[in-house]
Design an enzyme around this catalytic site. Structure first.
Site, PDB file in Angstrom:
ATOM      1  CB  ILE A 248      -1.106  -0.069   1.147  1.00 54.42           C
ATOM      2  CG1 ILE A 248      -2.067  -1.415   0.824  1.00 54.42           C
ATOM      3  CG2 ILE A 248      -1.767   1.377   1.186  1.00 54.42           C
ATOM      4  CD1 ILE A 248      -2.945  -1.467   2.367  1.00 54.42           C
ATOM      5  CG  ASP A 267       9.789   0.689   4.322  1.00 53.49           C
ATOM      6  OD1 ASP A 267       9.835   0.133   5.449  1.00 53.49           O
ATOM      7  OD2 ASP A 267       8.847   0.468   3.613  1.00 53.49           O
ATOM      8  CE1 TYR A 383      -2.702  -3.194  11.690  1.00 51.80           C
ATOM      9  CE2 TYR A 383      -4.773  -3.769  11.627  1.00 51.80           C
ATOM     10  CZ  TYR A 383      -3.818  -3.075  10.950  1.00 51.80           C
ATOM     11  OH  TYR A 383      -3.970  -2.693   9.651  1.00 51.80           O
ATOM     12  CE  LYS A 387      -3.023   0.382  11.367  1.00 52.73           C
ATOM     13  NZ  LYS A 387      -2.026   1.416  10.603  1.00 52.73           N
TER      14      LYS A 387
END
Length: 477
Positions: A248, A267, A383, A387
């Site tokens: 993505i 990155d 997770y 989020k």
């Protein structure tokens, strides 16, 4: 596609379509998306809906501005029987218009309805009339947009109640649509009426292929809308995308570069080779940096000083990881690493860039959340927590950044076809693909296109928004 959806291909083959129809199986339609950048003829043909039918309730105050926008976007229109005044609006704006007649076999690509003047629940019947008359004519991969007034600023409790009802209508209508069509609700504050362009440009084109059932609020713009420029709208701007080496993140960097931005691809050092390949392909720059390190902010600022001394315009917090385990089996390290990478590091980068003045007025910050942060997911307490925290970051920071003329928003992807989802067990993968209104997984480019819309210079009326890119997932809906 990034990975092969064999059922989607089979259900749309000559034999498969007949078998699916005979057995009553779902037959999702391949979605229309923007063509590869560089094919200017195909891109021009795909950009906007070729025909729209327009209606409205009461005095429909948004229609004159909408007529101008459709003219600028090059979209011809027809007036619903109850809104013949639209013809004069459209003709005055420079777009010839006529009357819609369902019996003539016309296939509009878009249906637009101004519901902003609905002041009581009785007047909601105008929605029924318009869509009852037009919906059966909607073309493949069509677009439905309902325009309303934010309930919080409606003049009376009755009007506020009616405007809030639009969400139930649009979300339900989106689940009734077939053949790849989508529906959205746009709440438009009075001072945002001149800031519709980038949002209509997004939702009336293949850029919004995998977004449906969303309620978006356009508020008082946090920064001034620049002159209109749809071709490479990000030209001369600098964007930072974390986690840009693959998946993505690579798609986000690619789309922002397509739209003209110089992209700083960030990155981890272990991804240096892939990162450099992406940055070189996009004529951007690469920064190998662990965003969780205490020096990450200073490292990014130093890189910007060397490669983009004019400052930063777009910051995309895409880098993220999963370390899935049920809570009782999850180690402390698995908890901490997910929270630190997914939300701790973005907040530290925000602070460092703001303190250094690197995020200038007119900048846009975009976080990547997840429907897991909205609906939760078994085995993802770490997770989902991270989020949901990204969503909280957007809500908490938006009024603070607005004072500096900076917007902050988030996208919340659903099931997106990546190498990670390709490794998911077959049954779970198929459920993820089918449990949405479009009956298929999304592509990385779908997330990227939504971010490019939020990053558009004309998107100053969008802040504090969380936009689900999930095909209207049935989870957390």
């Amino acid at each position: 596609m990034t990975t092969s959806d064999r059922y989607l291909a089979f259900a749309n083959s000559a034999v498969g379509s007949r078998l699916a129809d005979a057995l009553g199986l779902p037959r999702p339609v391949p979605l229309e998306r923007m063509p590869d950048y560089g094919d200017e003829v195909a891109e021009a043909r795909a950009i906007h809906a070729p025909l729209a039918v327009v209606g409205g309730a009461g005095d429909a105050p948004l229609l004159p501005g909408l007529a101008r926008e459709l003219h600028w976007l090059g979209i011809p229109s027809l007036a619903h029987a109850g809104r013949l005044g639209w013809i004069s609006y459209a003709n005055k704006a420079g777009t010839m218009s006529g009357r819609f007649n369902a019996n003539e076999g016309v296939r509009p690509k878009a249906l637009l309805f101004d519901a902003s003047a609905i002041a009581d629940t009785g007047a909601l019947a105008s929605l029924y009339t318009f869509f009852h008359d037009t919906l059966a004519s909607l073309d493949r991969c069509g677009r439905v947009l309902v325009l309303g007034l934010p309930p919080s600023i409606a003049a009376t409790p009755h009007a506020s109640t009616a405007q809030r009802a639009l969400e139930g209508f649009v979300r339900s209508l989106a689940k009734e649509l077939r053949r790849g069509a989508t529906a959205q609700l746009l709440y438009i504050a009075p001072r945002a009426r001149e800031s519709l362009h980038s949002t209509l440009r997004f939702f009336l084109s293949p850029r919004a292929a995998y977004v449906s059932g969303q309620a978006i609020t356009l508020q008082n713009p946090v920064f001034e809308t620049p002159p209109m420029r749809d071709r490479r709208p990000l030209a001369g701007q600098v964007a930072v995308v974390t986690g840009a080496a693959r998946g993505i993140g690579e798609a986000i960097a690619t789309v922002l570069a397509r739209d003209g931005a110089h992209v700083v691809c960030v990155d981890i050092p272990a991804a240096q080779d892939a990162l450099s390949t992406v940055a070189t392909r996009l004529d951007g720059s690469a920064l190998a940096c662990d965003i969780t390190s205490p020096e990450a902010g200073a490292t990014l600022i130093a890189h910007l000083s060397a490669h983009a001394p004019q400052g930063l315009d777009i910051l995309v917090h895409n880098a993220g990881v999963t370390r899935d385990k049920t809570l009782v089996r999850m180690s402390d390290a698995q908890w901490q690493s997910v929270l630190d990478i997914n939300v701790g590091a973005p907040q530290r980068l925000n602070s460092a860039l703001l303190d250094a003045g690197a995020l200038r007025a007119g900048s846009r910050v975009v976080g990547v959340a997840s429907i897991s942060g909205i609906a939760g997911n078994r085995g993802q307490t770490n997770y989902a927590t991270s989020k949901a925290a990204v969503i909280g970051m957007v809500e908490a920071w938006s009024p603070i950044l607005a004072e500096r003329q900076i917007s902050i928003n988030a996208v919340a992807p659903g099931f997106i076809e990546t190498k990670m989802t390709a490794a998911v067990p077959f049954a779970i993968r198929e459920a993820g693909r089918r449990m949405n209104s479009l009956g298929q997984g999304g592509q990385p480019v779908d997330v990227a296109e939504a971010i490019a819309w939020l990053a558009h210079p004309a998107s100053g009326a969008l802040t504090g928004q969380v936009v689900r890119v999930c095909g209207q997932s049935l989870l957390g809906a």
